[in-house]
Design a protein around this motif. Structure first.
Motif, short mmCIF file in Angstrom:
data_model
loop_
_atom_site.label_atom_id
_atom_site.label_comp_id
_atom_site.label_asym_id
_atom_site.label_seq_id
_atom_site.Cartn_x
_atom_site.Cartn_y
_atom_site.Cartn_z
N ASP A 132 0.84 -1.20 0.00
CA ASP A 132 0.00 0.00 0.00
C ASP A 132 0.88 1.25 0.00
N GLY B 45 -10.84 2.60 -6.29
CA GLY B 45 -10.45 1.19 -6.20
C GLY B 45 -10.17 0.76 -4.78
N THR B 46 -9.48 1.62 -4.04
CA THR B 46 -9.15 1.29 -2.65
C THR B 46 -10.40 1.16 -1.80
N GLY C 17 -12.17 -2.07 -2.61
CA GLY C 17 -11.47 -3.20 -2.00
C GLY C 17 -11.72 -3.32 -0.51
N PHE D 131 -13.87 -6.63 0.43
CA PHE D 131 -13.10 -7.64 1.13
C PHE D 131 -13.33 -7.60 2.65
N SER E 80 -6.03 -13.51 -1.88
CA SER E 80 -6.61 -12.81 -3.04
C SER E 80 -6.00 -11.42 -3.19
N ALA E 81 -5.82 -10.72 -2.08
CA ALA E 81 -5.28 -9.37 -2.12
C ALA E 81 -3.87 -9.35 -2.71
N ILE F 155 -3.97 -9.92 -6.50
CA ILE F 155 -4.43 -8.72 -7.21
C ILE F 155 -3.31 -7.68 -7.28
N ILE G 105 -7.98 -1.96 -5.61
CA ILE G 105 -8.85 -2.96 -4.98
C ILE G 105 -8.02 -3.91 -4.13
N GLY G 106 -6.89 -4.35 -4.67
CA GLY G 106 -6.01 -5.25 -3.91
C GLY G 106 -5.41 -4.58 -2.69
N ALA H 21 -8.04 -4.23 -0.10
CA ALA H 21 -8.37 -5.52 0.50
C ALA H 21 -7.44 -5.87 1.65
N GLU H 22 -6.21 -5.39 1.61
CA GLU H 22 -5.25 -5.73 2.66
C GLU H 22 -5.67 -5.18 4.03
#
Length: 489
Positions: free
Chosen positions: A23, A62-63, A66, A70, A85-86, A89, A123-124, A127-128
């Motif tokens: 990130d 996108g963030t 995510g 998620f 998954s994160a 991505i 998105i990834g 997701a974190e």
């Protein structure tokens, strides 16, 4: 418990949280990449495609997607699924960002693809937060972790990793520029983005052997209906308070990144030499590290609530000082840069380290991912609002060429820090060591008192009762059940 087992317990916290390095790297490196794109393709070309606005908007969007998506998947499918998954991505779209190109060499096509890839990468990254950070918080209360270091390890594995990502994101383009030189800037910007694949793949491999945290196995609602109305009644105020303070923090911290470019311009005398610009960018980003490192070691003594209040008030004091003495500091730009760095450090010392911890541990395991995801997403909205809000504020105060215009954001930012400290003091409760166990036990009792069947909670894989309490001293880590506690009484 042996030293080897304790080290393994700590390493699991870092396996969960370290991906947040991605990130920091992804958000940090794009500033240098944009500088390079301006050199390669020309400022006019980027402006004609409205690239800067589209990129920042899609990245934030996108963030947020995510975080929210998620957050739900983390609770209903599993922490490990979300984390794996994160990382996939992030690795995939970091690589595709570096490979961005337009049809027939079109600059517009290249910028459009890069913007789209940054949205999917976001998105990834988003997701974190509800997957990796939440898992790190749950791992921090498992056997092998000293009670006097639970909060510390979480902060070091999450926020410190984000800040370290910012530092590396500033350093990598500089090193690549040293290697390739001014005639190969395309290689520099593409590799700067593409190298983001490496930490994501490394963390993916690290996480392969992980299992779900004990807390998730015992108290999740993966197989049960989530009673959202009951949850909002119990945790709504806490969620609103944490979300609002996160919103205010991101309004402060993200726009103030704009000031680093102003400081760099004045330190370098407007130098266009990329070695000078990138080098000073590394120095500016290094100011984040003292705050997060010192704050991590204070957390277990003051507690997250009061560490956050302390950091916010000290940040406000420094901000007011910078506003009041702006004229004097502007004539000693190195001193201004140091004071500005201290301002940023206190932000990491307080809310930077504490917000994720408060969001993770103020909620029950059953909805921890969604609670955290919602709070973090609202924070990101604050970053988006602040990025758009501060330039008009500067203009309203007299413009960037005036003292009043330049000090306006510091007055407002410092005032918001004080407001955030007041909200934290009034509406956010203190956290205790092993507080997740107690919170989950009380949450079950609350649900049962309202007629909810808790028998479907958990995964049915644990070897001890859902009301067990983990008790740890310096030499041993043992499990004490409710029945044993009653017998001892």
């Amino acid at each position: 418990m042996s030293l080897k087992e304790r080290i393994r317990s700590v390493s699991l916290i870092f396996a969960c949280g370290t991906a947040l390095f991605s990130d920091g790297y992804a958000n940090g490196v794009i500033g240098s990449v944009n500088t390079l794109l301006n050199r390669v393709y020309g400022i006019a070309a980027l402006k004609s495609h409205n690239y800067s606005t589209i990129l920042s908007s899609l990245g934030f969007a996108g963030t947020v997607v995510g975080m929210l998506l998620f957050g739900y998947l983390s609770d209903k499918v599993g922490r490990k699924f979300g984390m794996m998954s994160a990382t996939v991505i992030v690795a995939l779209f970091s690589g595709l960002s570096a490979a961005s190109s337009g049809a027939h060499g079109s600059i517009g096509g290249l910028l459009s693809m890069l913007s789209a890839m940054r949205f999917l990468l976001g998105i990834g990254v988003g997701a974190e937060y509800p997957c990796g950070s939440v898992s790190a918080s749950e791992q921090s209360e498992e056997p092998g972790i000293s009670k006097r270091a639970q909060h510390r390890w979480f902060a070091l594995a999450t926020n410190t990793m984000i800040d370290f990502g910012f530092v590396i994101a500033a350093f990598v383009p500089l090193v690549l520029y040293w290697i390739f030189g001014n005639n190969h800037l395309r290689a520099v910007w593409r590799l700067s983005l593409g190298l983001g694949v490496i930490p994501a793949v490394a963390v993916f491999i690290w996480r392969l052997s992980m299992d779900e945290p004990i807390r998730y196995k015992k108290d999740s609602m993966k197989r049960a209906r989530i009673p959202y109305l009951l949850i909002i009644r119990r945790y709504g105020v806490s969620l609103a308070a944490i979300s609002f303070t996160w919103f205010l923090y991101d309004i402060i911290v993200y726009p103030f990144g704009l000031y680093s470019s102003i400081i760099l311009d004045r330190i370098t005398g407007g130098s266009k030499d990329l070695t000078v610009v990138f080098g000073w960018n590394v120095v500016i980003n290094l100011f984040y590290m003292p705050g997060t490192l010192i704050g991590a070691f204070v957390l277990d003594y003051l507690g997250p609530k009061y560490t956050m209040i302390t950091g916010l008030l000290l940040q406000a004091i420094i901000g007011f000082f910078m506003s009041g003495f702006y004229t004097q500091l502007s004539h000693h730009i190195a001193g201004f840069a140091v004071v500005y760095g201290i301002f940023l450090s206190f932000g990491e010392f307080g809310p930077g380290n504490c917000l994720g911890l408060l969001a993770s541990k103020s909620s029950p395991t059953a909805v921890r991912g969604q609670f955290y995801g919602a709070a973090a997403a609202i924070g990101k909205v604050g970053a988006f609002v602040g990025t758009w809000m501060f330039p008009p504020i500067i203009d309203a105060f007299g413009g960037s060429e005036t003292v009043r215009g330049n000090t306006g954001p510091f007055w407002i930012g410092s005032g918001l820090a004080v407001l955030s400290a007041l909200i934290t003091f009034c509406f956010i409760r203190p956290l205790t060591q092993d507080g997740m166990v107690k919170e989950d036990r009380e949450f079950r009792a609350y649900l049962e008192a309202h007629g909810y069947d808790t028998s479907q909670m958990g995964l049915g894989e644990d070897s001890f009762d859902s009301d067990d309490v983990i008790v740890e001293d310096e030499k041993n880590a043992v499990v004490v059940s409710e029945d044993e506690k009653k017998q001892s009484v």
